[in-house]
Write a protein that holds these residues in place. Structure first.
Motif, PDB file in Angstrom:
ATOM      1  N   ARG A  16       0.801  -1.227   0.000  1.00 35.95           N
ATOM      2  CA  ARG A  16       0.000   0.000   0.000  1.00 35.95           C
ATOM      3  C   ARG A  16       0.832   1.274   0.000  1.00 35.95           C
ATOM      4  N   TYR A  17       1.939   1.321   0.747  1.00 38.52           N
ATOM      5  CA  TYR A  17       2.685   2.555   0.966  1.00 38.52           C
ATOM      6  C   TYR A  17       3.953   2.563   0.123  1.00 38.52           C
ATOM      7  N   LEU A  39      -5.263   5.676  -1.451  1.00 37.05           N
ATOM      8  CA  LEU A  39      -5.780   7.052  -1.385  1.00 37.05           C
ATOM      9  C   LEU A  39      -4.842   7.945  -2.184  1.00 37.05           C
ATOM     10  N   PRO A  40      -5.014   8.038  -3.493  1.00 31.70           N
ATOM     11  CA  PRO A  40      -4.104   8.813  -4.344  1.00 31.70           C
ATOM     12  C   PRO A  40      -3.947  10.249  -3.836  1.00 31.70           C
ATOM     13  N   GLY A  41      -2.697  10.676  -3.758  1.00 30.95           N
ATOM     14  CA  GLY A  41      -2.392  12.027  -3.298  1.00 30.95           C
ATOM     15  C   GLY A  41      -2.144  12.121  -1.806  1.00 30.95           C
ATOM     16  N   LYS A  42      -2.523  11.087  -1.045  1.00 37.19           N
ATOM     17  CA  LYS A  42      -2.330  11.096   0.398  1.00 37.19           C
ATOM     18  C   LYS A  42      -0.903  10.687   0.726  1.00 37.19           C
ATOM     19  N   GLN A  43      -0.254  11.459   1.602  1.00 36.64           N
ATOM     20  CA  GLN A  43       1.117  11.160   2.017  1.00 36.64           C
ATOM     21  C   GLN A  43       1.145  10.794   3.507  1.00 36.64           C
ATOM     22  N   TRP A  44       2.041   9.871   3.811  1.00 29.87           N
ATOM     23  CA  TRP A  44       2.212   9.425   5.193  1.00 29.87           C
ATOM     24  C   TRP A  44       3.696   9.474   5.568  1.00 29.87           C
TER      25      TRP A  44
END
Length: 488
Positions: A16-17, A39-44
């Motif tokens: 996923r990441y 979640l396109p555009g989501k950064q972690w």
């Protein structure tokens, strides 16, 4: 020993990441910026840690605990992985845009705004209170500048939970000694288990670090000389107690710290609501002579007696170790005797002779409603620190034409320290002199003090003149008291 980062750009964690790049590293951990495939555009932010041998199960248990935490000053921890073969664990959490407190502090070269320090204190107490009241209780254990993130709005986020743990009531001491030297509590190095008081020690270490320009993070002899003069004075005794070596001698909870700060900053309980001053807590007037022989001590005594007619409990403090004025006054007041006790009383006012700066800190802890500090003639920086932190800083100068230069010189030296409340008092100065000095100094806060032969018995003319100096700091109600200096 620094552990090299294991993941590289393009690696996928947990299907996923997607790892983008390294955004932080140190010790045995590494932090990556990662993109979310679901979640396109989501950064972690993904924290990679090399676990101690046999500790993977414990780390996983702690991670599951942290995932349940929910507080605006904590990043959400949304996922956890561990690589059983290599001993690596991964925490996936919110990516916080901003900078660490460490970088912010260095950017200001250690001279951050005092208001920022107080706001930071409140925010850290807020998040620590949440952690310590969680069930089970969570101990952060590494409250250092690099583990505190500041958003663009200077909101605090704790970002490193690598050594956070739940408190275990049956445990006598920590299994693993962890924490950053200089910020971690003594018990984290052995002998007993860390608890909420360990985080309070870390808070004290952090505040002392910020308050000394990064020079100190533990309370040692002489550290008071390095504490910033513009720091709100109510914070200093709180820091000192937070940094007590034995946990039982510190504050026992965040609630106690809040209460202590509030108590230091509040009006003494001896004053009724009708006597409320415009200054919360103990009113401190610091009196500094532009040169010797201008009547600094004489004025301090008069100020003390004036304030005693408006406040409940007043002290006049002599801060020069070389001065003999208060010694002579004590001898007269006590019938020619001069004992080892440096505090003496004259008609309800406490006088402290030859008082060190370290003792002044305790005097300002709320036992007095008003304190007048006699700093003597301007000579050294330690006196200047007390002058800068006072509610009402007063410069005493001469109105004589050949001595006005001393006042102007001192004013130029003080110009680098903005003090809107600073005033200048010139004994025996005429109206023309006052107007000229206002132009010279660039302020209207220049006042004359009339002739006053006995500072222990204030005539109406002097009382009115002193009232102008203290007009913004007087309680609403007036209690009339008269003092006479009883000579033997």
């Amino acid at each position: 020993m620094n552990q090299p980062c294991k993941l590289v750009h393009g690696d996928v964690l947990g299907e996923r990441y997607v790892i983008d790049r390294v955004i932080g590293e140190g010790g045995m951990s590494c932090v990556y910026l990662a993109e979310d495939l679901k979640l396109p555009g989501k950064q972690w932010a993904v924290k990679e840690t090399l676990s101690e041998p046999g500790m993977q199960r414990t780390v996983q248990d702690e991670a599951q605990l942290l995932i349940k935490l929910s507080h605006p000053r904590l990043p959400r921890i949304v996922d956890f992985f561990h690589d059983g073969d290599n001993g690596y664990t991964y925490l996936v959490m919110d990516y916080i845009q901003g900078m660490t407190l460490e970088k912010y502090f260095l950017g200001y070269r250690g001279n951050v705004n005092p208001d920022f320090i107080m706001e930071l204190t409140e925010q850290l107490l807020d998040v620590l209170e949440y952690l310590h009241h969680h069930e089970p209780q969570v101990i952060f254990r590494d409250l250092k500048p690099s583990n505190i993130m500041l958003t663009d709005q200077l909101e605090v986020r704790l970002i490193d939970f690598g050594i956070a743990r739940s408190y275990k009531h049956e445990s006598g001491e920590d299994t693993v000694k962890l924490g950053t030297v200089g910020f971690a509590a003594p018990e984290q190095y052995g002998g007993r288990q860390s608890d909420a008081r360990s985080d309070l020690y870390g808070l004290g270490a952090l505040l002392l670090y910020l308050s000394t320009g990064g020079k100190f993070s533990e309370w040692i002899t002489g550290v008071e000389r390095h504490i910033r003069g513009d720091l709100p004075r109510e914070l200093v005794p709180v820091i000192r107690k937070l940094l007590q070596y034995a946990p039982e001698h510190r504050y026992q909870s965040t609630a106690e710290v809040r209460s202590a700060l509030k108590r230091q900053h509040s009006i003494s309980a001896n004053l009724s609501a009708a006597q409320t001053s415009t200054v919360p807590g103990t009113l401190v007037a610091a009196v500094l002579g532009a040169s010797s022989g201008v009547g600094t001590t004489h004025s301090c005594i008069a100020f003390g007696h004036f304030l005693a007619s408006r406040y409940g409990k007043v002290a006049v403090v002599e801060m020069s170790a070389k001065s003999t004025s208060f010694s002579r006054i004590q001898e007269i007041a006590e019938g020619g005797r001069l004992g080892s006790i440096r505090k003496f009383e004259i008609n309800g006012i406490h006088f402290w002779r030859q008082t060190a700066r370290t003792e002044v800190i305790s005097l300002l802890g709320g036992s007095y409603d008003a304190v007048v500090l006699d700093l003597g003639a301007y000579r050294d920086s330690e006196r200047l620190e007390e002058f800068l932190r006072a509610d009402l800083p007063i410069v005493i100068g001469s109105g004589a034409e050949w001595r006005r230069h001393d006042v102007a010189t001192l004013a130029r030296m003080l110009s680098r320290h903005p003090q809107p409340s600073r005033i200048y008092a010139l004994p025996l100065a005429g109206e023309e002199t006052i107007q000229e000095m206002r132009k010279t100094l660039g302020t209207n806060k220049v006042y004359a003090l009339p002739l006053q032969l006995d500072p222990f018995e204030i005539p109406d003319s002097s009382r009115q003149a002193i009232a102008r100096l203290f007009q913004d700091y007087l309680p609403q109600a007036v209690r009339k008291r008269r003092f006479r200096f009883l000579k033997n």
